[in-house]
Motif scaffolding. Structure first.
Motif, PDB file in Angstrom:
ATOM      1  N   GLY A   1       1.699  -3.587 -10.069  1.00  0.00           N
ATOM      2  CA  GLY A   1       2.219  -3.828 -11.372  1.00  0.00           C
ATOM      3  C   GLY A   1       3.339  -2.757 -11.099  1.00  0.00           C
ATOM      4  O   GLY A   1       3.310  -1.996 -12.150  1.00  0.00           O
ATOM      5  N   LEU A   2       3.253  -2.007 -10.026  1.00  0.00           N
ATOM      6  CA  LEU A   2       4.416  -1.277 -10.133  1.00  0.00           C
ATOM      7  C   LEU A   2       5.356  -1.032 -10.690  1.00  0.00           C
ATOM      8  O   LEU A   2       5.886  -2.722 -10.174  1.00  0.00           O
ATOM      9  CB  LEU A   2       4.599  -0.541  -8.827  1.00  0.00           C
ATOM     10  CG  LEU A   2       2.823  -0.062  -8.260  1.00  0.00           C
ATOM     11  CD1 LEU A   2       3.324   0.196  -6.662  1.00  0.00           C
ATOM     12  CD2 LEU A   2       2.570   0.976  -8.652  1.00  0.00           C
ATOM     13  N   LEU A   3       6.445  -0.148 -10.763  1.00  0.00           N
ATOM     14  CA  LEU A   3       7.473  -0.439 -10.999  1.00  0.00           C
ATOM     15  C   LEU A   3       8.490  -0.631  -9.851  1.00  0.00           C
ATOM     16  O   LEU A   3       7.866  -0.146  -8.826  1.00  0.00           O
ATOM     17  CB  LEU A   3       8.187   0.661 -12.459  1.00  0.00           C
ATOM     18  CG  LEU A   3       8.207   0.578 -13.477  1.00  0.00           C
ATOM     19  CD1 LEU A   3       8.459   2.002 -13.903  1.00  0.00           C
ATOM     20  CD2 LEU A   3       8.554  -0.331 -14.629  1.00  0.00           C
ATOM     21  N   ALA A   4       9.899  -1.353  -9.789  1.00  0.00           N
ATOM     22  CA  ALA A   4      10.388  -1.637  -8.969  1.00  0.00           C
ATOM     23  C   ALA A   4      10.942  -0.153  -8.062  1.00  0.00           C
ATOM     24  O   ALA A   4      10.698   0.446  -7.493  1.00  0.00           O
ATOM     25  CB  ALA A   4      12.213  -2.273  -8.762  1.00  0.00           C
ATOM     26  N   GLY A   5      11.640   0.276  -9.297  1.00  0.00           N
ATOM     27  CA  GLY A   5      11.416   2.106  -8.187  1.00  0.00           C
ATOM     28  C   GLY A   5      10.533   2.078  -8.104  1.00  0.00           C
ATOM     29  O   GLY A   5      10.290   3.716  -6.908  1.00  0.00           O
ATOM     30  N   THR A   6       9.437   3.037  -8.258  1.00  0.00           N
ATOM     31  CA  THR A   6       8.022   2.753  -7.868  1.00  0.00           C
ATOM     32  C   THR A   6       7.937   2.195  -6.159  1.00  0.00           C
ATOM     33  O   THR A   6       7.584   2.496  -5.044  1.00  0.00           O
ATOM     34  CB  THR A   6       6.624   2.832  -8.877  1.00  0.00           C
ATOM     35  OG1 THR A   6       7.416   3.369  -9.601  1.00  0.00           O
ATOM     36  CG2 THR A   6       5.331   3.385  -7.902  1.00  0.00           C
ATOM     37  N   VAL A   7       8.091   0.942  -6.099  1.00  0.00           N
ATOM     38  CA  VAL A   7       8.265  -0.343  -4.591  1.00  0.00           C
ATOM     39  C   VAL A   7       8.757   1.058  -3.652  1.00  0.00           C
ATOM     40  O   VAL A   7       8.890   0.967  -3.098  1.00  0.00           O
ATOM     41  CB  VAL A   7       8.442  -1.503  -5.239  1.00  0.00           C
ATOM     42  CG1 VAL A   7       8.395  -1.627  -3.937  1.00  0.00           C
ATOM     43  CG2 VAL A   7       7.167  -1.643  -6.602  1.00  0.00           C
ATOM     44  N   GLY A   8      10.265   1.045  -4.380  1.00  0.00           N
ATOM     45  CA  GLY A   8      11.223   2.042  -3.692  1.00  0.00           C
ATOM     46  C   GLY A   8      10.773   2.975  -3.064  1.00  0.00           C
ATOM     47  O   GLY A   8      11.220   3.182  -2.301  1.00  0.00           O
ATOM     48  N   LEU A   9      10.540   3.738  -4.160  1.00  0.00           N
ATOM     49  CA  LEU A   9       9.854   5.241  -3.472  1.00  0.00           C
ATOM     50  C   LEU A   9       8.588   5.123  -2.248  1.00  0.00           C
ATOM     51  O   LEU A   9       8.635   5.069  -1.168  1.00  0.00           O
ATOM     52  CB  LEU A   9       8.782   6.221  -4.644  1.00  0.00           C
ATOM     53  CG  LEU A   9       7.980   7.058  -4.670  1.00  0.00           C
ATOM     54  CD1 LEU A   9       9.301   8.045  -3.675  1.00  0.00           C
ATOM     55  CD2 LEU A   9       7.509   8.161  -5.302  1.00  0.00           C
ATOM     56  N   VAL A  10       7.584   3.817  -2.313  1.00  0.00           N
ATOM     57  CA  VAL A  10       6.386   3.697  -1.393  1.00  0.00           C
ATOM     58  C   VAL A  10       7.230   3.296  -0.403  1.00  0.00           C
ATOM     59  O   VAL A  10       6.701   3.504   0.563  1.00  0.00           O
ATOM     60  CB  VAL A  10       4.997   2.461  -2.122  1.00  0.00           C
ATOM     61  CG1 VAL A  10       4.364   2.891  -0.868  1.00  0.00           C
ATOM     62  CG2 VAL A  10       5.007   3.340  -2.907  1.00  0.00           C
TER      63      VAL A  10
ATOM     64  N   ILE B   1      18.206   2.166  -4.423  1.00  0.00           N
ATOM     65  CA  ILE B   1      18.315   0.641  -5.048  1.00  0.00           C
ATOM     66  C   ILE B   1      17.215   0.544  -5.506  1.00  0.00           C
ATOM     67  O   ILE B   1      17.901  -0.201  -6.792  1.00  0.00           O
ATOM     68  CB  ILE B   1      18.644  -0.357  -3.283  1.00  0.00           C
ATOM     69  CG1 ILE B   1      19.988   0.101  -2.915  1.00  0.00           C
ATOM     70  CG2 ILE B   1      18.269  -1.500  -4.048  1.00  0.00           C
ATOM     71  CD1 ILE B   1      19.538  -0.802  -1.220  1.00  0.00           C
ATOM     72  N   GLY B   2      16.082   1.117  -5.507  1.00  0.00           N
ATOM     73  CA  GLY B   2      15.469   0.556  -5.894  1.00  0.00           C
ATOM     74  C   GLY B   2      15.475   1.088  -7.796  1.00  0.00           C
ATOM     75  O   GLY B   2      15.093   0.080  -8.366  1.00  0.00           O
ATOM     76  N   ARG B   3      16.264   2.303  -7.506  1.00  0.00           N
ATOM     77  CA  ARG B   3      16.226   2.788  -9.614  1.00  0.00           C
ATOM     78  C   ARG B   3      17.548   1.497 -10.027  1.00  0.00           C
ATOM     79  O   ARG B   3      17.271   1.219 -11.343  1.00  0.00           O
ATOM     80  CB  ARG B   3      16.970   4.097  -9.559  1.00  0.00           C
ATOM     81  CG  ARG B   3      16.073   5.443  -9.431  1.00  0.00           C
ATOM     82  CD  ARG B   3      14.890   5.465  -9.890  1.00  0.00           C
ATOM     83  NE  ARG B   3      14.279   6.219  -9.489  1.00  0.00           N
ATOM     84  CZ  ARG B   3      13.290   6.405 -10.379  1.00  0.00           C
ATOM     85  NH1 ARG B   3      12.708   5.569 -11.661  1.00  0.00           N
ATOM     86  NH2 ARG B   3      12.087   7.657 -10.444  1.00  0.00           N
ATOM     87  N   LEU B   4      17.897   1.186  -9.452  1.00  0.00           N
ATOM     88  CA  LEU B   4      19.028  -0.140  -9.748  1.00  0.00           C
ATOM     89  C   LEU B   4      18.710  -1.516  -9.829  1.00  0.00           C
ATOM     90  O   LEU B   4      19.136  -1.874 -11.745  1.00  0.00           O
ATOM     91  CB  LEU B   4      20.410  -0.159  -9.288  1.00  0.00           C
ATOM     92  CG  LEU B   4      21.373   0.886  -8.678  1.00  0.00           C
ATOM     93  CD1 LEU B   4      22.490   0.840  -7.657  1.00  0.00           C
ATOM     94  CD2 LEU B   4      22.069   1.227 -10.405  1.00  0.00           C
ATOM     95  N   PHE B   5      17.804  -2.088  -9.788  1.00  0.00           N
ATOM     96  CA  PHE B   5      17.033  -3.289  -9.860  1.00  0.00           C
ATOM     97  C   PHE B   5      16.011  -2.793 -11.292  1.00  0.00           C
ATOM     98  O   PHE B   5      15.819  -3.632 -11.412  1.00  0.00           O
ATOM     99  CB  PHE B   5      16.107  -2.919  -8.548  1.00  0.00           C
ATOM    100  CG  PHE B   5      16.135  -4.497  -7.598  1.00  0.00           C
ATOM    101  CD1 PHE B   5      16.542  -5.254  -7.533  1.00  0.00           C
ATOM    102  CD2 PHE B   5      17.692  -3.582  -6.319  1.00  0.00           C
ATOM    103  CE1 PHE B   5      17.033  -6.344  -6.565  1.00  0.00           C
ATOM    104  CE2 PHE B   5      17.978  -4.805  -5.559  1.00  0.00           C
ATOM    105  CZ  PHE B   5      16.996  -6.603  -5.639  1.00  0.00           C
ATOM    106  N   ASP B   6      15.764  -1.737 -11.290  1.00  0.00           N
ATOM    107  CA  ASP B   6      14.740  -1.310 -12.894  1.00  0.00           C
ATOM    108  C   ASP B   6      16.360  -1.350 -13.514  1.00  0.00           C
ATOM    109  O   ASP B   6      15.724  -1.360 -14.623  1.00  0.00           O
ATOM    110  CB  ASP B   6      14.413  -0.040 -13.104  1.00  0.00           C
ATOM    111  CG  ASP B   6      12.981  -0.064 -11.253  1.00  0.00           C
ATOM    112  OD1 ASP B   6      12.557  -1.376 -11.895  1.00  0.00           O
ATOM    113  OD2 ASP B   6      12.797   1.444 -11.325  1.00  0.00           O
ATOM    114  N   LEU B   7      17.713  -2.225 -13.433  1.00  0.00           N
ATOM    115  CA  LEU B   7      18.386  -1.782 -14.176  1.00  0.00           C
ATOM    116  C   LEU B   7      18.416  -3.263 -14.939  1.00  0.00           C
ATOM    117  O   LEU B   7      19.214  -3.569 -15.633  1.00  0.00           O
ATOM    118  CB  LEU B   7      19.745  -1.045 -14.341  1.00  0.00           C
ATOM    119  CG  LEU B   7      19.484   0.135 -14.371  1.00  0.00           C
ATOM    120  CD1 LEU B   7      20.473   1.012 -13.391  1.00  0.00           C
ATOM    121  CD2 LEU B   7      18.772   1.451 -15.148  1.00  0.00           C
ATOM    122  N   GLY B   8      17.663  -4.378 -14.289  1.00  0.00           N
ATOM    123  CA  GLY B   8      18.313  -5.629 -14.424  1.00  0.00           C
ATOM    124  C   GLY B   8      18.918  -5.996 -13.965  1.00  0.00           C
ATOM    125  O   GLY B   8      19.570  -5.411 -12.060  1.00  0.00           O
TER     126      GLY B   8
END
Length: 414
Positions: free
Chosen positions: A59-68, A369-376
């Motif tokens: 259940g991680l956010l896309a930004g957290t996935v991008g971080l990992v 990119i992970g942050r941008l994906f979280d924007l929709g």
């Protein structure tokens, strides 16, 4: 206008007779290809499904996935700057065995991780193992004669792509059996252990041309940093790791089902493997147009991805074909041109600088990119368009910069 870069100073004495076929060189190639097949099968069986596991199971956010993912890629390639030179000191054979043991531990940790902290710890261990593995394998291939080097690297990359085809379906089967992701990562750890054992079968180097003291290794780093033509080449090709790897992150985040994503990755790998023999013949990878063509294919592939929303498998397969062609052209081109430029005893140092630049670019890109994906959907489209634009900028740089790469014209003095 492209300005040719002169061949290394060692080539000034003119051409030398081609060396006779070396049985130990053939043994090195066969062993390293077997190692690559085992290691890549374990790697891609997990990585093809890691984003879905992090996103849906944990259940991680896309930004957290991008971080990992970014920590793993960024740290791995950041470590290549010192590790590439350490490989010259310890020897590729010993470094390879250590790398496989560390990677196996990392996959075990990844399978047991349920929190962000534990995932980041696993990512760090995987990064260390990967940083040790890549220069070891590439250095062994660069050590064989120039007549066998291109074919050996082509076989090495084909083995990787075959594992990319077989790995995702194998991962699906393991995910559906019993413990699921833990079983998958345990299998990957076992395959990396097999790869480590195979390093024992690599012939020991007969000579003593490699540096033997840390002072010598530091001198090698200074030599690479003083090679301005190669540094320009490293900076111009910095986007290549992001271009090669990000499709495996983007496709699951776009909402494509695991079966469709698996088909996409398998098709990509098959296309890349089919392109390899073409690039290996007559050392075509050393020609600037090969690298540029690969970068253009990568740009086109990401522009196609930018228009998708997870419900269009047909265009996704087109993006897979374009990305596969890009990988098949870019990877051998970068290797062949680096191996041509670097002195044999300093290949690890040269490779470390090249991969450091690519990894830092990929790390920064993954975070943004992970942050941008979280924007929709709009953010995802901008992110993928930006990745494609990076490829176009790299093409423009190789055409207009002070150097198109580390070599120009036929290889000499090898």
């Amino acid at each position: 206008m492209t300005v040719s870069v002169p061949a290394p100073a060692s080539a000034a004495s003119g051409p030398r007779p081609a060396p006779a076929a070396d049985p130990s060189g053939r043994r090195v190639i066969v062993t390293v290809v077997a190692i690559q097949l085992a290691a890549s099968l374990g790697f891609f069986s997990v990585m093809a499904h890691l984003v879905a596991h992090l996103r849906h199971d944990l259940g991680l956010l896309a930004g957290t996935v991008g971080l990992v993912l970014g920590v793993r890629v960024g740290l791995q390639f950041a470590l290549l700057l010192p590790v590439g030179t350490v490989t010259d000191l310890l020897g590729a054979r010993r470094t390879g065995m250590i790398s496989c043991a560390v990677r196996a531990l990392g996959f075990v940790m990844l399978g047991a991780a349920e929190s962000v902290g534990a995932l980041l710890c696993a990512a760090v261990v995987l990064a260390v193992g990967g940083a040790l593995y890549n220069p070891a394998g590439h250095s062994l291939l660069a050590s064989v004669g120039p007549g066998s080097r291109s074919g050996g690297f082509a076989a090495y990359v084909v083995a990787q792509h075959l594992a990319t085809v077989a790995g995702p379906p194998m991962g699906l089967l393991l995910l559906g059996a019993g413990p699921g992701f833990a079983l998958l990562t345990g299998t990957a750890a076992a395959l990396w252990t097999v790869a480590g054992v195979l390093f024992l079968f690599v012939p020991r180097p007969g000579g003593k041309s490699a540096p033997t003291r840390f002072r010598d290794v530091l001198a090698g780093v200074r030599a690479v940093l003083g090679d301005r033509a190669f540094l320009v080449f490293a900076l111009l090709t910095a986007p290549t790791t992001l271009l090669a790897n990000h499709i495996m992150t983007a496709v699951p985040l776009l909402g494509f089902k695991p079966a469709v994503a698996t088909l996409c990755f398998s098709l990509l790998a098959m296309v890349a493997a089919a392109v390899q023999p073409f690039v290996a013949v007559r050392r075509r990878g050393e020609r600037p147009w090969v690298l540029r063509s690969g970068l253009l294919c990568a740009a086109a592939g990401f522009f196609v991805l930018a228009a998708l929303d997870g419900t269009q498998p047909g265009p996704l397969m087109l993006a897979a074909v374009l990305n596969g062609a890009a990988n098949g052209l870019v990877q051998p081109s970068v290797f062949q041109r680096t191996a041509r430029r670097a002195p044999p005893e300093r290949f690890g140092s040269y490779y470390g600088v090249l991969a450091f630049c690519a990894g830092m670019f990929s790390f920064a890109g993954d975070l943004v990119i992970g942050r941008l994906f979280d924007l929709g959907p709009a953010g995802a489209a901008w992110a993928l368009t930006g990745v494609g634009a990076c490829a176009l900028l790299a093409v423009a740089g190789t055409m207009a910069g002070p150097a198109a790469g580390p070599v120009a014209g036929p290889a000499r003095g090898e």
